[in-house]
Scaffold this active site. Structure first.
Site, PDB file in Angstrom:
ATOM      1  N   LEU A  44       2.542   0.302   5.144  1.00 42.26           N
ATOM      2  CA  LEU A  44       1.246  -0.061   4.589  1.00 42.26           C
ATOM      3  C   LEU A  44       0.833   1.035   3.599  1.00 42.26           C
ATOM      4  O   LEU A  44       1.455   2.094   3.544  1.00 42.26           O
ATOM      5  CB  LEU A  44       0.202  -0.183   5.701  1.00 42.26           C
ATOM      6  CG  LEU A  44       0.456  -1.301   6.710  1.00 42.26           C
ATOM      7  CD1 LEU A  44      -0.518  -1.195   7.873  1.00 42.26           C
ATOM      8  CD2 LEU A  44       0.328  -2.663   6.038  1.00 42.26           C
ATOM      9  N   SER A  45      -0.220   0.772   2.823  1.00 36.09           N
ATOM     10  CA  SER A  45      -0.617   1.785   1.840  1.00 36.09           C
ATOM     11  C   SER A  45      -0.952   3.107   2.510  1.00 36.09           C
ATOM     12  O   SER A  45      -0.692   4.174   1.954  1.00 36.09           O
ATOM     13  CB  SER A  45      -1.797   1.280   1.005  1.00 36.09           C
ATOM     14  OG  SER A  45      -2.900   0.983   1.821  1.00 36.09           O
ATOM     15  N   GLU A  46      -1.517   3.065   3.713  1.00 33.97           N
ATOM     16  CA  GLU A  46      -1.806   4.303   4.444  1.00 33.97           C
ATOM     17  C   GLU A  46      -1.610   4.095   5.942  1.00 33.97           C
ATOM     18  O   GLU A  46      -1.913   3.025   6.475  1.00 33.97           O
ATOM     19  CB  GLU A  46      -3.251   4.775   4.232  1.00 33.97           C
ATOM     20  CG  GLU A  46      -3.675   4.907   2.796  1.00 33.97           C
ATOM     21  CD  GLU A  46      -3.121   6.121   2.086  1.00 33.97           C
ATOM     22  OE1 GLU A  46      -2.567   7.004   2.761  1.00 33.97           O
ATOM     23  OE2 GLU A  46      -3.254   6.185   0.853  1.00 33.97           O
ATOM     24  N   THR A  47      -1.134   5.147   6.589  1.00 36.58           N
ATOM     25  CA  THR A  47      -1.160   5.242   8.045  1.00 36.58           C
ATOM     26  C   THR A  47      -1.964   6.481   8.399  1.00 36.58           C
ATOM     27  O   THR A  47      -1.699   7.569   7.875  1.00 36.58           O
ATOM     28  CB  THR A  47       0.249   5.329   8.636  1.00 36.58           C
ATOM     29  OG1 THR A  47       0.968   4.118   8.329  1.00 36.58           O
ATOM     30  CG2 THR A  47       0.211   5.511  10.140  1.00 36.58           C
ATOM     31  N   CYS A  79      -8.301   9.633   1.826  1.00 41.33           N
ATOM     32  CA  CYS A  79      -8.144   8.175   1.868  1.00 41.33           C
ATOM     33  C   CYS A  79      -9.378   7.564   2.514  1.00 41.33           C
ATOM     34  O   CYS A  79      -9.683   7.843   3.672  1.00 41.33           O
ATOM     35  CB  CYS A  79      -6.898   7.771   2.641  1.00 41.33           C
ATOM     36  SG  CYS A  79      -6.704   5.965   2.676  1.00 41.33           S
TER      37      CYS A  79
END
Length: 288
Positions: A44-47, A79
């Site tokens: 995903l774009s961020e974890t 983020c």
């Protein structure tokens, strides 16, 4: 080792919209390289990784935690959507008893507080300065061709390039604009730019719903061709559009395919409150 893991769609109240982030709760220390391996696996774009700061802390009653964010490629210093997702998991799934949570991060202390219709993030506000078009002309033309540009700004704090499109365009134009991100890391290799913001003034009053500005965000330098909804980009956008519109309270929409809404309020202390919703769509256990 088994880790509780969640996926939450941030900056939306509806599942499968907004920006999805994975959230891992770390009861114990995790090997450094495992953070990146898990982020790559989640894809995903961020974890986000939430960790206890003291051995006696617990996720239900403590109010301060460590927080780190990883794309599938590397760790990032800030983020927004994964912070919102982290707060949503703690508030709504873990049933944390506090009204405000504090996260110790690479960008300093960030706060998330409960609101009736979402979660409010207290984030830094970053200025953007005029940018000479000739220095970034190749980058912009590769990305958007001959699209008319009204203003260009650069944020040194975030290494984001803000490109405001002509007021002659509308939301539909920005939503359907084909942006070529593949060559950008080869064109801009100095490290100055790590993200490209395209933004557009909101439509006249009478449009429903009304937004003060629109945006899209691209970060192929960190493995994200396009990010669906980006809190960190709005730390720059909020500063820019507040100056342009003469407003402290704004409503923003990020026009990616998934789309996402942010309610923005500039604070007297020079920071920005960003309010959004979150929908938790997955809960499980990760075996490491």
């Amino acid at each position: 080792m088994k880790l509780p893991i969640f996926i939450a769609d941030a900056f939306t109240a509806t599942a499968f919209r907004g920006n999805p982030a994975a959230v891992c709760l770390l009861e114990n220390t995790l090997a450094e390289d495992a953070h990146q391996q898990i982020a790559r696996e989640m894809n995903l774009s961020e974890t986000a990784f939430i960790r206890k700061l003291q051995p006696s802390d617990n996720f239900t009653q403590s109010s301060c935690f460590g927080l780190r964010w990883f794309t599938p490629v590397n760790e990032v210093p800030l983020c927004g959507h994964a912070t919102l997702a982290s707060a949503a998991v703690l508030f709504h799934k873990i049933k944390n008893t506090n009204s405000t949570l504090t996260f110790a991060t690479m960008s300093g202390e960030l706060r998330a507080r409960r609101a009736e219709d979402g979660i409010v993030l207290d984030f830094p506000l970053y200025p953007a300065f005029p940018q000479d078009f000739r220095e970034v002309e190749d980058l912009i033309k590769a990305a958007i061709g001959d699209t008319l540009v009204q203003d260009i700004r650069y944020s040194p704090d975030t290494r984001k390039l803000l490109v405001r499109l002509s007021d002659s365009y509308n939301r539909s134009f920005l939503e359907t604009l084909k942006v070529n991100t593949e060559p950008l890391p080869q064109i801009e290799k100095t490290g100055k730019v790590k993200g490209l913001i395209l933004t557009l003034r909101g439509e006249p009053e009478g449009q429903t719903p009304q937004y003060d500005f629109y945006s899209r965000y691209f970060a192929p330098w960190v493995g994200l061709p396009e990010d669906p909804v980006t809190g960190s980009a709005h730390t720059v956008l909020s500063s820019y559009w507040s100056q342009q519109l003469g407003k402290k309270e704004m409503r923003a929409f990020q026009c990616s395919r998934r789309g996402g809404e942010l309610d923005i309020s500039l604070r007297p202390d020079g920071r920005v409150d960003m309010k959004g919703g979150a929908a938790i769509v997955l809960e499980g256990t990760l075996t490491v």
